[in-house]
Each structure stands twice: as structure tokens, then as C-alpha cells.
Design an enzyme around this catalytic site. Structure first.
Site, PDB file in Angstrom:
ATOM      1  N   GLU A  85       0.849  -1.205   0.000  1.00  0.00           N
ATOM      2  CA  GLU A  85       0.000   0.000   0.000  1.00  0.00           C
ATOM      3  C   GLU A  85       0.880   1.249   0.000  1.00  0.00           C
ATOM      4  OE1 GLU A  85      -3.334  -0.192   2.727  1.00  0.00           O
ATOM      5  OE2 GLU A  85      -3.479   1.998   2.726  1.00  0.00           O
ATOM      6  N   LYS A 279      -7.627  -1.749  11.135  1.00  0.00           N
ATOM      7  CA  LYS A 279      -6.957  -2.121   9.873  1.00  0.00           C
ATOM      8  C   LYS A 279      -5.756  -1.203   9.651  1.00  0.00           C
ATOM      9  CE  LYS A 279      -6.249  -1.970   5.237  1.00  0.00           C
ATOM     10  NZ  LYS A 279      -5.403  -1.017   4.501  1.00  0.00           N
ATOM     11  N   ASP A 295       4.705 -14.766  11.308  1.00  0.00           N
ATOM     12  CA  ASP A 295       3.444 -15.274  10.777  1.00  0.00           C
ATOM     13  C   ASP A 295       2.358 -14.202  10.941  1.00  0.00           C
ATOM     14  OD1 ASP A 295       1.027 -16.551  10.355  1.00  0.00           O
ATOM     15  OD2 ASP A 295       1.619 -18.396  11.374  1.00  0.00           O
ATOM     16  N   HIS A 392      -2.605  10.106   0.302  1.00  0.00           N
ATOM     17  CA  HIS A 392      -2.696   8.772  -0.266  1.00  0.00           C
ATOM     18  C   HIS A 392      -2.551   8.831  -1.793  1.00  0.00           C
ATOM     19  CE1 HIS A 392      -3.806   4.591   0.114  1.00  0.00           C
ATOM     20  NE2 HIS A 392      -4.592   4.744  -0.935  1.00  0.00           N
TER      21      HIS A 392
HETATM   22  C1  MEV Z   1      -5.998   2.671   5.028  1.00  0.00           C
HETATM   23  O1  MEV Z   1      -5.194   1.579   4.652  1.00  0.00           O
HETATM   24  C2  MEV Z   1      -6.069   2.758   6.523  1.00  0.00           C
HETATM   25  C3  MEV Z   1      -7.031   3.817   7.068  1.00  0.00           C
HETATM   26  O2  MEV Z   1      -8.327   3.605   6.507  1.00  0.00           O
HETATM   27  C4  MEV Z   1      -7.067   3.625   8.555  1.00  0.00           C
HETATM   28  C5  MEV Z   1      -8.120   4.448   9.263  1.00  0.00           C
HETATM   29  O3  MEV Z   1      -9.149   4.763   8.665  1.00  0.00           O
HETATM   30  O4  MEV Z   1      -7.882   4.747  10.448  1.00  0.00           O
HETATM   31  C6  MEV Z   1      -6.597   5.186   6.692  1.00  0.00           C
END
Ligand code: MEV
Length: 437
Positions: A85, A279, A295, A392
Site C-alpha cells: 500500500e 486495519k 506469521d 494517499h
Molecule cells: C488505510 O489503509 C487505513 C485507514 O483507513 C485507517 C483508518 O481509517 O484509520 C486510513
């Protein structure tokens, strides 16, 4: 329709590719070339990678990046990260720099206990099983003496075995809950070998135990395996600073901290947000776990289960404002190894560990937790200020340009053009089309 293939694993690599190309890729020569392009010309290295799993056809590259300036417990680290990413390494680096100017990260290992279970079926009298367990327990322990020898020399080994009556969860279900210390090894092989050995001893002793003969109710082992849920193998990472230190060019520190805490609180109560929030934490954690040959599926499963430990899935991180101080912290379970597994096999894993100055498992737990906290900090900081898309998409620009097969010159012009403009797929296509016309 393709018919099933037998003896596939016995074919050599060329034959496997040939079969695949004929059966699934319409004999496309480019498909074959694509697989072969990723072979390493160093045949010994290629053989090493071929042997990691069965039926290897090629290698699958992921970027190996580095996030410098991580100040953890007073020591600077450059953290290797393996991730696809585009914005993750940049975000980690930014957060690292930000906190290195504000005292850095503090991290602490809380405990290091792993566990595994022998899951048992038994429909007889609980007292009979309890008595049998007391009798057989010493035999289980001595029965794995040879397996434990090296681990014991390193200060680890089996800690305890308990019989748990789990019949309230499932009729006839008992377990031998076994705890272990595995020092610098993640310990999966060690734990599973111990469990399977003890299960065998347990079963052979069952047959000779008189009360079972009398009742004709025999306990039976269903399965034996380690648990990837390791709430007693936990690490804490945190940062804190004065609210004033959060002041930015266009941002008031106190205001920022309030928004930040609110964002974390929302993830603490709303599952829909918590999953994405966590995430983002895993972006940092997985990248270091992968780079260090650990792992990541075990880590993911264990951490998400921990996030739901009180019955609802919640944010792993917490934030508060106490007086004039902002605090941000996280406690997570992490079963990691710095010996065994891929750590001494994969040359890039060895290098990643060397970059981290060959940490032991406890140090690696701290580094990984910090990478997760930093990633979450970076995400929330963007989300409550500019939003994430700006940063991003800037990082994604190069991917779009590569998709369009842009030349170095076109890339340079695009980077300059989009320096002050919003990046979108359409905008980049339009720009490159204009350049080319
Ligand atoms: C993107 O990979 C991760 C985010 O969505 C985490 C979040 O929303 O806190 C930016």
C-alpha cells in the site's frame, strides 16, 4: 473444462508451468514469460525460495521499504516494512519523525506466555476425568522431556497444564489448557509437538484407567493445537506530549488533540469504524511482521480476537487528554519469533533483523507494536485534519503513471504538476494524454 491433475507435486517446475499455461492460460506465451521473469538468476537463492512451499512456480515481489527515525525507549531504529500500500511507509516515517521530536515512543512487554490446548470429548463423570488427570499429568510432563530439552536450556518450556471443564460451552467438551514460555521462538512447532506428544500419552493412559473401564465412558482426544489467541503475551506502546507540542502551522494543539481523542473514542464504541481503525494499525504491524519473517496470519487472528475480548469489537488504541497532556497508547497480544522459522532462512528477513540490530523476541514485540501505534497516529492525524486522500493519492500517483507506462520525463512533469493539485486517476490520465499530444 479442465480435468483434475494427479501427481502434480511430482512434476518439475517447467512441467507445472506448462500444465498451468495449457489448462488455464490458453497457451499464452506471455503468461509463461511473466512467471519466468520473476525467477532469480541466482539459482541457489531460487532453490531456497522454491522450497518454502509446495508447487512454487515463481516469486511474488512486495516492496521492502524502510521507515527511519523511530525513537523507541531512547534508541533510534530504522524499521523495515514489507507492504504494497503506497502511503504506509511514508505515514510511518512521518509519525516517527513527529514523535522523535516529542520524546519518542515508550514500549513495554507485559508478559510472554503462549498457550495451546488438547481438546477432548468426554461424556462420563467429571470426577473420574479429574482424578485421571491428576494421575496422568506428571506422565505428560515427563513424556515430553526430550522435546523440551533445548527449550528448557534457553529458559523456556511447558509452564502448566490445567484440565478445564468446558461442558457449559459444548456438551462433553473438556480441554487440557497448556501454557508455555518459548523465549525468542514464536514457538508454534515446539508447542504443537509437545501437545501432540502429550495427547498420545493421554490416550494410551486412558485405556488402562479402571474407572473408565467400569463406566465404559472414555475420554477421547479430538485435536491438539496451539492457540493464536495470546492475551498473556502482550506488549504496550505509548506516546505522550504537552498539548502545546501538538500546535501546527494551521492547527491548534488542544483542538487537534480533542478531535483526535474523539476519533479514537468513536472507534471504541462503533464496530463499523473500529474495523477500519484497527486495519490502519495492522498496516504498520503486518508490514514489520512480514519483513521480519513472522506469521502475519497468526498475528492478525490474535489481535482481532483481542479487539473483541469483551464481547464487542473495539479500537485497539486509546487516547486521552489529562490536564495539559495528550496520551495515546495501545496494548496488543503479539507472538513473535526472532529465531526459527524463516528468520535464519530468508536472506531479506535476516537483513531486516540486522537492520533492527538483531532484536530478541521481546524487543521485536515492542518495535512491532510501536509501528502499529505510529501508523494509527498518522491515519487519525490525517483523518481529523486534511483527510487521507490527499496524501494517499500523492503516493499513488506513481502507480497510476506506471499503469500508463509513463516515461521518466513524463513522470517528472507529472510530479511537478500535481505538487499543488489534487491527484485522481482521471486527472492523471488527462494530464498524460495532453503531454503526449
Ligand atoms: C488505510 O489503509 C487505513 C485507514 O483507513 C485507517 C483508518 O481509517 O484509520 C486510513
Amino acid at each position: 473444462m479442465t480435468s483434475p491433475v494427479s501427481g502434480f507435486s511430482k512434476k518439475n517446475k517447467q512441467e507445472k508451468i506448462q500444465w498451468l499455461v495449457e489448462n488455464y492460460l490458453q497457451n499464452d506465451p506471455i503468461a509463461k514469460q511473466t512467471l519466468e521473469r520473476y525467477w532469480n538468476s541466482d539459482t541457489a537463492l531460487q532453490r531456497l525460495h522454491d522450497d518454502f512451499v509446495e508447487n512454487t512456480l515463481s516469486n511474488y515481489y512486495l516492496p521492502f521499504g524502510i521507515a527511519p527515525n523511530f525513537l523507541i525507549n531512547g534508541k533510534f531504529y530504522a524499521i523495515p516494512m514489507v507492504i504494497e500500500e503506497s502511503s504506509v511507509v511514508a505515514a510511518a516515517s512521518n509519525a516517527a519523525k513527529f514523535w522523535s521530536d516529542r520524546g519518542g515512543f515508550k514500549a513495554e512487554v507485559i508478559n510472554t506466555e503462549k498457550n495451546g490446548q488438547i481438546h477432548i470429548n468426554y461424556f462420563g463423570k467429571p470426577e473420574d476425568l479429574e482424578q485421571f488427570f491428576l494421575l496422568v499429568k506428571p506422565k505428560l510432563i515427563t513424556g515430553i522431556a526430550a522435546l523440551q530439552k533445548n527449550m528448557k536450556q534457553r529458559g523456556g518450556g511447558l509452564l502448566e497444564i490445567q484440565l478445564e471443564n468446558s461442558t457449559e460451552k459444548l456438551a462433553g467438551y473438556y480441554q487440557l489448557h497448556c501454557t508455555f514460555e518459548t523465549k525468542d521462538a514464536m514457538g508454534a512447532n515446539f508447542i504443537n509437538s509437545c501437545l501432540e506428544s502429550m495427547a498420545e500419552i493421554f490416550e494410551s493412559e486412558v485405556e488402562q484407567y479402571e474407572p473408565f473401564q467400569v463406566s465404559q465412558q472414555f475420554p477421547e482426544v479430538v485435536l491438539s493445537i496451539l492457540s493464536n489467541y495470546v492475551p498473556n503475551c502482550r506488549v504496550r506502546a505509548e506516546v505522550s506530549c504537552k498539548l502545546k507540542q501538538l500546535d501546527g502551522k494551521k492547527v491548534d494543539g488542544k483542538d487537534f488533540a480533542k478531535r483526535f481523542v474523539r476519533a479514537v473514542d468513536i472507534a471504541g464504541v462503533e464496530r463499523k469504524r473500529a474495523v477500519t481503525h484497527n486495519k490502519g494499525i495492522m498496516n504498520g504491524i503486518d508490514a514489520v511482521v512480514l519483513a521480519t519473517g513472522n506469521d502475519f496470519r497468526a498475528v492478525e487472528a490474535g489481535i482481532h480476537a483481542y479487539a473483541a475480548k469483551d464481547g464487542a469489537y473495539r479500537s485497539l488504541t486509546h487516547a486521552s487528554i489529562e490536564g495539559d497532556t495528550f496520551r495515546f497508547w495501545m496494548e496488543i497480544p503479539l507472538a513473535l519469533g526472532t529465531i526459527g522459522g524463516l528468520t535464519s532462512l530468508h536472506p531479506l528477513v535476516k537483513l531486516a533483523l540486522r537492520i533492527l540490530e538483531n532484536p530478541n523476541a521481546r524487543e521485536l514485540m515492542q518495535i512491532v507494536a510501536v509501528a502499529g501505534l505510529a501508523q494509527n497516529f498518522a491515519a487519525i492525524r490525517s483523518l481529523v485534519t486534511t483527510g487521507i486522500q490527499k496524501g494517499h493519492m500523492k503516493m499513488h500517483l506513481m502507480n497510476i503513471l506506471n499503469q500508463l507506462e509513463a516515461t521518466s520525463e513524463e513522470k517528472e512533469q507529472a510530479v511537478e504538476h500535481f505538487n499543488e493539485r489534487a491527484v485522481s486517476h482521471n486527472a492523471v490520465v488527462t494530464f498524460v494524454t495532453q503531454l503526449r499530444s
